[in-house]
Write a protein that holds these residues in place. Structure first.
Motif, PDB file in Angstrom:
ATOM      1  N   UNK A   1     -66.140  21.557 -42.400  1.00 20.25           N
ATOM      2  CA  UNK A   1     -66.377  22.559 -43.423  1.00 20.25           C
ATOM      3  C   UNK A   1     -66.628  21.839 -44.757  1.00 20.25           C
ATOM      4  N   UNK A   2     -67.665  22.250 -45.431  1.00 17.86           N
ATOM      5  CA  UNK A   2     -67.995  21.657 -46.726  1.00 17.86           C
ATOM      6  C   UNK A   2     -66.930  22.017 -47.750  1.00 17.86           C
ATOM      7  N   UNK A   3     -66.667  21.075 -48.641  1.00 11.51           N
ATOM      8  CA  UNK A   3     -65.729  21.345 -49.716  1.00 11.51           C
ATOM      9  C   UNK A   3     -66.525  21.767 -50.953  1.00 11.51           C
ATOM     10  N   UNK A   4     -66.634  23.065 -51.152  1.00  9.13           N
ATOM     11  CA  UNK A   4     -67.425  23.603 -52.243  1.00  9.13           C
ATOM     12  C   UNK A   4     -66.825  23.261 -53.611  1.00  9.13           C
ATOM     13  N   UNK A   5     -65.526  23.062 -53.656  1.00  6.43           N
ATOM     14  CA  UNK A   5     -64.901  22.680 -54.924  1.00  6.43           C
ATOM     15  C   UNK A   5     -65.370  21.289 -55.349  1.00  6.43           C
ATOM     16  N   UNK A   6     -65.451  20.373 -54.405  1.00  7.09           N
ATOM     17  CA  UNK A   6     -65.948  19.031 -54.717  1.00  7.09           C
ATOM     18  C   UNK A   6     -67.418  19.065 -55.108  1.00  7.09           C
ATOM     19  N   UNK A   7     -68.198  19.882 -54.435  1.00  3.88           N
ATOM     20  CA  UNK A   7     -69.629  19.985 -54.733  1.00  3.88           C
ATOM     21  C   UNK A   7     -69.840  20.415 -56.179  1.00  3.88           C
ATOM     22  N   UNK A   8     -69.015  21.362 -56.654  1.00 10.80           N
ATOM     23  CA  UNK A   8     -69.145  21.853 -58.025  1.00 10.80           C
ATOM     24  C   UNK A   8     -68.282  21.064 -59.021  1.00 10.80           C
ATOM     25  N   UNK A   9     -67.582  20.049 -58.524  1.00  9.95           N
ATOM     26  CA  UNK A   9     -66.723  19.213 -59.383  1.00  9.95           C
ATOM     27  C   UNK A   9     -65.694  20.033 -60.152  1.00  9.95           C
ATOM     28  N   UNK A  10     -65.013  20.916 -59.427  1.00 14.45           N
ATOM     29  CA  UNK A  10     -63.997  21.762 -60.060  1.00 14.45           C
ATOM     30  C   UNK A  10     -62.710  21.706 -59.259  1.00 14.45           C
ATOM     31  N   UNK A  11     -61.628  22.133 -59.895  1.00 12.39           N
ATOM     32  CA  UNK A  11     -60.322  22.210 -59.270  1.00 12.39           C
ATOM     33  C   UNK A  11     -60.233  23.490 -58.428  1.00 12.39           C
ATOM     34  N   UNK A  12     -59.389  23.494 -57.437  1.00 12.17           N
ATOM     35  CA  UNK A  12     -59.232  24.680 -56.586  1.00 12.17           C
ATOM     36  C   UNK A  12     -58.668  25.879 -57.344  1.00 12.17           C
ATOM     37  N   UNK A  13     -58.065  25.628 -58.494  1.00 16.10           N
ATOM     38  CA  UNK A  13     -57.514  26.710 -59.312  1.00 16.10           C
ATOM     39  C   UNK A  13     -58.457  27.114 -60.442  1.00 16.10           C
ATOM     40  N   UNK A  14     -59.702  26.705 -60.353  1.00 13.00           N
ATOM     41  CA  UNK A  14     -60.677  26.987 -61.410  1.00 13.00           C
ATOM     42  C   UNK A  14     -60.890  28.484 -61.579  1.00 13.00           C
ATOM     43  N   UNK A  15     -61.092  28.872 -62.821  1.00 11.45           N
ATOM     44  CA  UNK A  15     -61.371  30.277 -63.120  1.00 11.45           C
ATOM     45  C   UNK A  15     -62.840  30.577 -62.827  1.00 11.45           C
ATOM     46  N   UNK A  16     -63.179  31.849 -62.821  1.00  8.89           N
ATOM     47  CA  UNK A  16     -64.577  32.227 -62.605  1.00  8.89           C
ATOM     48  C   UNK A  16     -65.482  31.653 -63.689  1.00  8.89           C
ATOM     49  N   UNK A  17     -64.996  31.601 -64.917  1.00  5.14           N
ATOM     50  CA  UNK A  17     -65.788  31.025 -66.012  1.00  5.14           C
ATOM     51  C   UNK A  17     -66.023  29.529 -65.800  1.00  5.14           C
ATOM     52  N   UNK A  18     -65.008  28.822 -65.328  1.00  7.51           N
ATOM     53  CA  UNK A  18     -65.153  27.386 -65.066  1.00  7.51           C
ATOM     54  C   UNK A  18     -66.135  27.139 -63.926  1.00  7.51           C
ATOM     55  N   UNK A  19     -66.089  27.992 -62.915  1.00  9.88           N
ATOM     56  CA  UNK A  19     -67.012  27.874 -61.787  1.00  9.88           C
ATOM     57  C   UNK A  19     -68.442  28.074 -62.275  1.00  9.88           C
TER      58      UNK A  19
END
Length: 68
Positions: A1-19
């Motif tokens: 399974x792809x790690x979409x958090x790594x792809x977007x360079x964000x933390x798993x607790x990222x807010x919608x604005x950070x995403x």
């Protein structure tokens, strides 16, 4: 399974604005029509944003990651 958090360079607790902010930054960087962009990376970024940018899809994705 792809790690979409790594792809977007964000933390798993990222807010919608950070995403959204990370998606916009990366999509500008890798856009195929700009500065020798990377079509494959651009598609991967879009795929990650489609999942993480939607609250319900993100919940399902997180559940599958934690279970599997």
């Amino acid at each position: 399974m792809k790690n979409y958090y790594n792809i977007l360079n964000i933390d798993e607790n990222a807010t919608n604005d950070e995403i959204k902010k990370s998606f916009r930054k990366l999509s500008m960087k890798y856009h195929p029509d700009k500065n020798n962009g990377d079509d494959q990376k651009f598609k991967e970024i879009n795929e990650a944003y489609e999942i993480l940018g939607d609250t319900e899809q993100r919940k399902t994705y997180d559940f599958k990651r934690n279970v599997g």
